[in-house]
Design an enzyme around this catalytic site. Structure first.
Site, PDB file in Angstrom:
ATOM      1  N   ASP A  28       0.367  13.115   3.373  1.00  0.00           N
ATOM      2  CA  ASP A  28       0.087  12.670   4.735  1.00  0.00           C
ATOM      3  C   ASP A  28      -1.340  12.145   4.780  1.00  0.00           C
ATOM      4  OD1 ASP A  28       0.660  12.519   7.678  1.00  0.00           O
ATOM      5  OD2 ASP A  28      -1.019  13.920   7.741  1.00  0.00           O
TER       6      ASP A  28
ATOM      7  N   GLU B 209       4.359   8.094   3.736  1.00  0.00           N
ATOM      8  CA  GLU B 209       4.924   7.334   4.851  1.00  0.00           C
ATOM      9  C   GLU B 209       4.679   5.842   4.672  1.00  0.00           C
ATOM     10  OE1 GLU B 209       4.857   9.580   9.013  1.00  0.00           O
ATOM     11  OE2 GLU B 209       2.925   9.705   8.002  1.00  0.00           O
TER      12      GLU B 209
ATOM     13  N   ASP C 271      -1.532  18.450   9.599  1.00  0.00           N
ATOM     14  CA  ASP C 271      -1.380  17.506   8.486  1.00  0.00           C
ATOM     15  C   ASP C 271      -0.574  18.114   7.339  1.00  0.00           C
ATOM     16  OD1 ASP C 271      -2.885  15.704   9.942  1.00  0.00           O
ATOM     17  OD2 ASP C 271      -4.769  16.280   8.986  1.00  0.00           O
TER      18      ASP C 271
END
Length: 199
Positions: free
Chosen positions: A23, A107, A189
């Protein structure tokens, strides 16, 4: 107690099924699902005062003069140092990840859309998320490691990594994730990176 990640990289891959979720952020450069945290080096911020000073002197130089040409070179030198420091940082951490893990998952961020936010654009451009993902992808390919991007619409921050329930109202200022269903209390996170890996 809150689960706050604090871990350093070992030198080599520890097992063949060691896939990690990543992340990325602005406060910390990246938080990994194995509790590793990589600090944001803020390369541009460290040189910002000097850069502004050089640009201010440049604005005072007469256009077309030799002094202006020399000052332009000084401004370019500061930009080049920032760029080289960022590139060196990204190469080191991506190489370290490829050496340690059998695969990485992150991501698929809409970086171009995020750059439209004038308050965050400079900070986003400074961290180099696009280059980070690009290096991880080609280094994974070279080293026969697994590389995956999770869909950008996946709500990694809003899902509890323990029970899977989804929190609808989660503000950006909420740095700790508190699950109302199972009582899980975890760093926001770290929760997101775990969900990215699981997905």
């Amino acid at each position: 107690d809150v689960n706050l990640p604090d871990k350093q990289f070992p030198d080599i891959e520890t097992c063949k099924n060691n896939i990690v979720g990543i992340d990325v952020g602005l406060k910390e450069f990246a938080t990994l699902s194995d509790t590793t945290v990589i600090s944001n080096p803020r390369h541009l911020n460290k040189k910002l005062k000097k850069l502004k000073r050089e640009q201010r002197w440049l604005s005072r130089k007469t256009k077309g003069s030799k002094n202006r040409i020399k000052q332009i070179e000084k401004v370019q030198t500061v930009h080049r140092k920032v760029r080289n420091n960022r590139k060196d940082f990204l190469h080191k951490i991506t190489s370290n990840m490829i050496a340690k893990y059998s695969g990485v998952v992150l991501e698929d961020l809409n970086i171009r859309g995020m750059m439209k936010n004038s308050k965050l654009a400079r900070h986003i451009s400074d961290v180099g998320w696009y280059e980070f993902a690009r290096q991880l992808e080609y280094k994974s390919l070279w080293n026969s490691k697994h590389f995956e991007k999770v869909d950008r619409w996946f709500a990694s921050s809003k899902i509890c990594n323990e029970c899977g329930s989804k929190k609808v109202n989660l503000k950006l200022s909420d740095r700790i994730y508190v699950c109302e269903d199972c009582g899980n209390i975890v760093d926001r996170d770290f929760n997101a990176s775990t969900n990215i890996r699981n997905e």
